[in-house]
Design an enzyme around this catalytic site. Structure first.
Site, PDB file in Angstrom:
ATOM      1  CE  LYS A  43     -41.722  17.778  24.332  1.00 39.10           C
ATOM      2  NZ  LYS A  43     -41.722  17.248  22.972  1.00 39.10           N
ATOM      3  N   GLY A  51     -51.869   5.720  16.804  1.00 36.84           N
ATOM      4  CA  GLY A  51     -50.411   5.728  16.759  1.00 36.84           C
ATOM      5  C   GLY A  51     -49.790   5.852  18.139  1.00 36.84           C
ATOM      6  CB  ALA A  52     -48.503   3.506  20.605  1.00 37.64           C
ATOM      7  CB  VAL A  93     -42.521  10.569  19.206  1.00 40.99           C
ATOM      8  CG1 VAL A  93     -41.866  11.510  20.166  1.00 40.99           C
ATOM      9  CG2 VAL A  93     -41.523   9.602  18.648  1.00 40.99           C
ATOM     10  NE  ARG A 105     -43.953  16.377  11.188  1.00 41.12           N
ATOM     11  CZ  ARG A 105     -44.876  17.335  11.206  1.00 41.12           C
ATOM     12  NH1 ARG A 105     -45.958  17.196  11.930  1.00 41.12           N
ATOM     13  NH2 ARG A 105     -44.717  18.436  10.502  1.00 41.12           N
ATOM     14  CG  ASP A 142     -38.477  16.708   9.938  1.00 41.49           C
ATOM     15  OD1 ASP A 142     -37.438  16.397  10.558  1.00 41.49           O
ATOM     16  OD2 ASP A 142     -39.560  16.954  10.493  1.00 41.49           O
ATOM     17  CB  ALA A 192     -35.647  19.789  16.283  1.00 40.51           C
ATOM     18  CG  HIS A 251     -23.942  11.345  46.743  1.00 46.01           C
ATOM     19  ND1 HIS A 251     -24.794  10.344  46.337  1.00 46.01           N
ATOM     20  CD2 HIS A 251     -24.176  11.545  48.062  1.00 46.01           C
ATOM     21  CE1 HIS A 251     -25.508   9.941  47.377  1.00 46.01           C
ATOM     22  NE2 HIS A 251     -25.161  10.655  48.445  1.00 46.01           N
TER      23      HIS A 251
END
Ligand code: NAD
Length: 473
Positions: A58, A187-188, A190, A278, A318, A326, A450
């Site tokens: 990130k 690999g497309a 994440v 993974r 995992d 996570a 708004h």
């Protein structure tokens, strides 16, 4: 006698460290053992997520987004620059600093909550004994409860050997020293999309090879199609039904051999990122006689409550079934501790949100339209484009849409799919609605400020009953 704890947690990632803190908060004498080492050979808490996953990616996504905004999108605001440049070393350094701050923060949290921490490798022996090894030697402790939270490691594929110099896994992909002219990605999924986006934005020519014939198969296909179009427009060259057979480093470049439509092709890249999924990490974790069983896929076998085949030995994150996210691991860690404390920890797997941090972001929760069709559940659809949302236009981010799926008769919200600015934050109100078994009408009756992006969710909810105001229904 070995030192005895109420809870010994093996693994200090988001599943393990959250479990350890929650256990200590509950008054349990808790130890967390973790063996992760940084590229500087230092032990660090936080696991994959903080060290080489969610957080560093990130950081790079944000830096590269600023650069792309500046070089490609600021002109519409009337802002121009001379000599815009990206300094990759500074970008990587900023990422490393954020990681250090956060992983150090967990150490502080452990201190504040009185969680004991031993840096080293933990192995479960029989009778809930744990052997811990590190540079200082070996020691054995025991726990009334053990929580296994050892995480996951990247999957490798035959004939593609990661050296983290030319052929990279997620760790290497985060530490590239200069912008590769040509970056190949296998690999497309994440990681492929997120890291492919980072390097594309700062100038790489990115080609992504994806074995499947569907783009983002787990995602609602209506939304996936919109996303695929946008990524193509941005310059990500995504090849579906393309199977990488081998990759070899030759003259400081990577030669990739792939198969498409039954034909073999060869292409050369400066770097190749391998992001093919993974798998559960159990290496060195379990002694032969500890009694914990694995599934056929090599994950620790657990029931719905994260109990393993051994009493008072639990496993979370995992290393067990379910999405490798996570927040799923953290919630499992908390739920297990609540059960240890005699409470009723629970997670609804149907309301775990997914986010892919592309530009714009992609986020979803609950069922896709394809899943509802397959299950024969009658549904209504509400959509709203960001191009009709005032705030999105003001931000110059009009791409994408919100798609909500509600039960045809009860109106219960069954799925929410967002491709657009701020999707990672917007998805939360859909998760809340679904957790409370709320309806599309509930969302449509809540006052939304708004002008905000959240009005796109609000209008999509109204559009379920063809009452959207700012689009034709
Ligand atoms: P993934 O499962 O998301 O995608 C891997 C892709 O590689 C799949 O689409 C697969 O079909 C393809 N593939 C496999 N072998 C191939 C081959 N030989 N040639 C071409 N394509 C091939 O896995 P990932 O992107 O590596 O991510 C790993 C895990 O990390 C995921 O489970 C994900 O949940 C997690 N993660 C999550 C986030 C997030 O939440 N934003 C970010 C990064 C990673």
């Amino acid at each position: 006698m070995s030192e005895q704890y109420d809870v010994v947690v093996i693994g200090g990632g988001p599943a393990g460290y959250v479990a350890a803190i929650r256990a200590a908060q509950g008054g349990l004498k808790t130890l967390c053992v973790d063996r992760f080492k940084t590229k500087d050979d230092e032990y660090a808490l936080g696991g994959t997520c903080l060290n080489v996953g969610c957080i560093p990616s990130k950081a790079l996504l944000d830096s590269s987004k600023h650069y792309e905004q500046m070089t490609q999108h600021y002109d519409v605001h009337g802002i121009s620059f001379k000599d815009a440049a990206i300094h990759v070393g500074t970008m990587i350094g900023r990422k490393d600093k954020i990681v250090k701050q956060l992983t150090g923060g967990i150490k502080q949290l452990f201190k504040a909550n009185k969680v004991s921490y031993i840096a080293g490798s933990g192995k479960l022996l029989k009778d809930r004994q744990v052997e811990i090894s590190n540079e200082e030697g070996q020691q054995t402790v025991s726990g009334k409860h053990i929580i296994l939270a050892s995480g996951s490691v990247p999957v490798s594929i035959p004939n593609v050997e990661v050296d983290n110099k030319y052929i990279l896994d997620n760790t290497g992909g985060l530490n590239i020293e200069e912008v590769p002219k040509k970056l190949g990605v296998i690999g497309a999924g994440v990681i492929g999309l997120e890291m492919g986006s980072v390097w594309r934005r700062v100038g790489s020519d990115v080609t992504i090879f994806e074995a499947m014939d569907t783009f983002l198969g787990a995602c609602d296909q209506g939304i996936a199609k919109v996303a695929a179009r946008e990524f193509k427009k941005q310059g990500l060259d995504i090849h579906l039904s393309t199977f990488v057979k081998s990759a070899e480093v030759k003259n400081n470049q990577v030669e990739v051999v792939y198969e498409k439509d039954g034909e073999k092709h060869t292409e050369t890249f400066d770097k190749l990122l391998v992001a093919v999924g993974r798998k559960a990490e159990t290496e060195g974790l379990l002694s032969d006689d500890c009694g914990v069983e694995l599934t056929e896929r090599g994950q620790i076998d657990v029931n719905d409550n994260c109990q393993t085949s051994v009493e008072n030995v639990w496993a979370v994150g995992d290393v067990v079934r379910g999405p490798m996210l996570a927040h799923k691991g953290s919630e499992e860690g908390s739920a297990v501790v609540e059960r240890i404390l005699g409470e009723h920890g629970h997670i609804d797997f149907n309301t775990i949100p997914w986010v892919i941090y592309t530009e714009p972001e992609l986020a979803w929760v609950g069922k896709t339209e394809e899943q509802l069709k397959e299950a024969g559940i009658p549904y209504k659809i509400g959509t709203f484009p960001f191009a009709a949302n005032g705030r999105a236009l003001a931000m110059n981010e009009p791409t994408g849409m919100v798609k909500l799926l509600a039960h045809e008769e009860s109106d219960e919200l069954l799925g929410a799919h967002i491709f657009g600015a701020g999707a990672s934050e917007l998805i939360s109100e859909c998760v809340v609605t679904m957790e409370f078994r709320g309806c599309a009408e509930d969302l449509a009756r809540i006052v939304h400020a708004h002008p905000t992006l959240s009005e796109a969710v609000f209008e999509a909810a109204m559009s379920v009953d063809k009452r959207a105001v700012h689009k034709a229904n």
